[in-house]
Design an enzyme around this catalytic site. Sequence first.
Site, mmCIF file in Angstrom:
data_model
loop_
_atom_site.group_PDB
_atom_site.id
_atom_site.type_symbol
_atom_site.label_atom_id
_atom_site.label_comp_id
_atom_site.label_asym_id
_atom_site.label_seq_id
_atom_site.Cartn_x
_atom_site.Cartn_y
_atom_site.Cartn_z
ATOM 1 C CB CYS A 47 13.346 9.149 7.633
ATOM 2 S SG CYS A 47 14.242 8.102 6.482
ATOM 3 C CD GLU B 127 13.770 0.748 8.518
ATOM 4 O OE1 GLU B 127 14.305 1.678 9.153
ATOM 5 O OE2 GLU B 127 14.325 -0.333 8.298
ATOM 6 C CD GLU C 58 10.364 12.742 11.043
ATOM 7 O OE1 GLU C 58 9.248 12.233 11.255
ATOM 8 O OE2 GLU C 58 11.292 12.133 10.484
ATOM 9 C CE LYS D 199 -1.601 3.125 2.745
ATOM 10 N NZ LYS D 199 -1.874 4.209 1.821
HETATM 11 P P1 NAD Z 1 2.647 8.436 7.662
HETATM 12 O O1 NAD Z 1 3.006 7.658 8.872
HETATM 13 O O2 NAD Z 1 1.614 9.454 7.764
HETATM 14 O O3 NAD Z 1 2.155 7.424 6.509
HETATM 15 C C1 NAD Z 1 2.943 6.346 6.076
HETATM 16 C C2 NAD Z 1 2.038 5.310 5.445
HETATM 17 O O4 NAD Z 1 1.157 4.791 6.438
HETATM 18 C C3 NAD Z 1 1.156 5.852 4.328
HETATM 19 O O5 NAD Z 1 1.043 4.876 3.319
HETATM 20 C C4 NAD Z 1 -0.159 6.045 5.038
HETATM 21 O O6 NAD Z 1 -1.271 6.006 4.150
HETATM 22 C C5 NAD Z 1 -0.175 4.854 5.982
HETATM 23 N N1 NAD Z 1 -1.052 5.009 7.144
HETATM 24 C C6 NAD Z 1 -1.507 6.156 7.711
HETATM 25 N N2 NAD Z 1 -2.327 5.866 8.749
HETATM 26 C C7 NAD Z 1 -2.355 4.517 8.854
HETATM 27 C C8 NAD Z 1 -2.993 3.620 9.744
HETATM 28 N N3 NAD Z 1 -3.775 4.042 10.735
HETATM 29 N N4 NAD Z 1 -2.801 2.300 9.579
HETATM 30 C C9 NAD Z 1 -1.992 1.841 8.589
HETATM 31 N N5 NAD Z 1 -1.381 2.635 7.708
HETATM 32 C C10 NAD Z 1 -1.546 3.968 7.838
HETATM 33 O O7 NAD Z 1 4.019 9.002 7.098
HETATM 34 P P2 NAD Z 1 4.230 9.964 5.845
HETATM 35 O O8 NAD Z 1 3.724 11.295 6.236
HETATM 36 O O9 NAD Z 1 3.703 9.308 4.595
HETATM 37 O O10 NAD Z 1 5.823 9.952 5.723
HETATM 38 C C11 NAD Z 1 6.624 10.754 6.516
HETATM 39 C C12 NAD Z 1 7.135 9.974 7.718
HETATM 40 O O11 NAD Z 1 7.814 8.810 7.287
HETATM 41 C C13 NAD Z 1 8.151 10.745 8.515
HETATM 42 O O12 NAD Z 1 7.902 10.584 9.880
HETATM 43 C C14 NAD Z 1 9.466 10.088 8.153
HETATM 44 O O13 NAD Z 1 10.481 10.213 9.085
HETATM 45 C C15 NAD Z 1 9.058 8.701 7.960
HETATM 46 N N6 NAD Z 1 10.020 8.009 7.103
HETATM 47 C C16 NAD Z 1 10.859 7.113 7.690
HETATM 48 C C17 NAD Z 1 11.812 6.468 6.924
HETATM 49 C C18 NAD Z 1 12.748 5.459 7.520
HETATM 50 O O14 NAD Z 1 13.311 4.671 6.786
HETATM 51 N N7 NAD Z 1 12.942 5.426 8.814
HETATM 52 C C19 NAD Z 1 11.905 6.741 5.564
HETATM 53 C C20 NAD Z 1 11.047 7.677 5.024
HETATM 54 C C21 NAD Z 1 10.086 8.294 5.812
#
Ligand code: NAD
Length: 512
Positions: free
Chosen positions: A294, A260, A395, A185
Amino acid sequence: MSTVLQVKEFPMFMDGKWQAAESGEWFDIIYPGNGQTVARVASGHKEDVDKAVAIARRTFESGIWSKQSIEIRAALLLSFAQQIMQNADELAYLEVLSSGGTLRRVRNMDILQIADLLLQTAEFMKSYPYVEYLPIQPYPGPANGQVWREPIGVCAAITPWNFPMILAMWKIVPALAMGNSMVIKPASHTPLSTLKLAELAVRAGIPAGVLNVVTGAGSQVGEALVTHPDVDKIAFTGSTTVGRNIMRQAAGTIKRVTLELGGKSPSILLPDADLRLAIPGSLFGVFLHSGQICESGTRLFVHESQYDQVLAKLAEQAQAIRMGDPFDMETRMGPLVSKQQMETVLNYIEIGQQEGARLVCGGKPVQIPGCEGGYFIPPTIFADVDNQMRIAQEEIFGPVLSVIRYKDVDEAVQKANESIYGLAAGVWTQNINEAYRIARQLRAGTVWINDWHMLRSDAPFGGFKQSGFGRELGKYALDEYSQLKHVHASLVTEEKRRVAWDLLLESPIEKA
Ligand code: NAD
């Protein structure tokens, strides 16, 4: 290429076919460069997840991929890499269009990185211990003991919007290498390239049903995957808040989980650092992809003796970074992914000023000619930041650097570690012994010395502390998509030598 052509519809990709959502609903994809709708994507719900998981399960049980020989699986990963390179233009276009990442970066880094990951993984597969033979020991044997690494089953991946292709492939490649089936997804803002990748996998010869994509909201599709009884593992990249929730929900069916999550990575500049490297390196570390990475180096610790000098150089070079149309190959910094993300970042800039930090440059949205309506914020630097301020602890996920003054290096290391996160960290110095001493003390999954963002297909990537657990990339990622089976074949044919049985049964030894 700044003006976008007609709005195109993207159904979901399951079982090797494009399929509309059961509900027939769609959602819009917005181009961050101008705020216009550029595509419509099928809006999946629980019933679509059920369908995709059933396909993935059926494919897994059929053995068409899970029991395929390792040599053929590796060859098909190489063919997948070939498809990616042949379709690099289209993949890059879709990635820039939905994420706003610069074409310069996507073409020159992202595409090459995912192809390299496939190549290197195919190589690792040759020496990966799919079967390990244990030495023969008198107890509990003599027996032929083996450890088999088997696929887990149906793995679900949930990915964020910042590096849609890369972060999808970090999960797809090891999962497929081990023989799993997958349902992925992508983030709602950026599903286009993931859909295309799934199509290319089938074109490469990977059987239909092995890799399935369900698009839609996290609260619908994401949650349905996390709670689905027939999903064996969740690989999530995203925010710590959502990750925490996923961990809780996955407990209901005892799923394996790898997370992650977020970061607030510290970078320590020692007084002996070579500033010709450390200044541009620190800017590269924080402003690449408009700070939406991230592991960005968002907290820069600078010694008081050179604080003003470093700050002036940082500001001068940051303001020279060329912002613009992400499709222009000369653009170095593009827009933020969405209006909502732009507002979040502006809100943090406001908070920073209220907390007493000094805004040195940036801080306000800018208009880019030809990209009116885009979500552009220039490189923003705060001075006089205290490590306990919210802009230093939370963040932001935008182009905001906090520069923090320190007196002695151990104090800097201590403050660097004062964070709930532990994804990455770095140190700039010409004293390599000191660099390794500090690297030992930094609580982070990756430490860069005189560099930043350098991830490799053969090195593990993942977090300490609340940045998550589990490792992606390298051989380490294969472990995360396998489960261990111990197989014990007794070599003892005489009943009387079954000594252990005597714990329960009187007859074997007595009869002997
Ligand atoms: P997010 O957590 O809002 O969403 C990530 C994914 O989770 C999306 O596909 C979203 O649709 C899904 N999601 C949202 N709510 C959910 C739920 N209740 N249940 C299951 N899935 C759900 O993150 P974002 O805004 O898309 O991305 C930014 C974040 O990602 C930042 O915090 C960043 O640090 C982190 N990130 C981490 C890494 C890493 O490798 N550690 C890499 C890239 C981004």
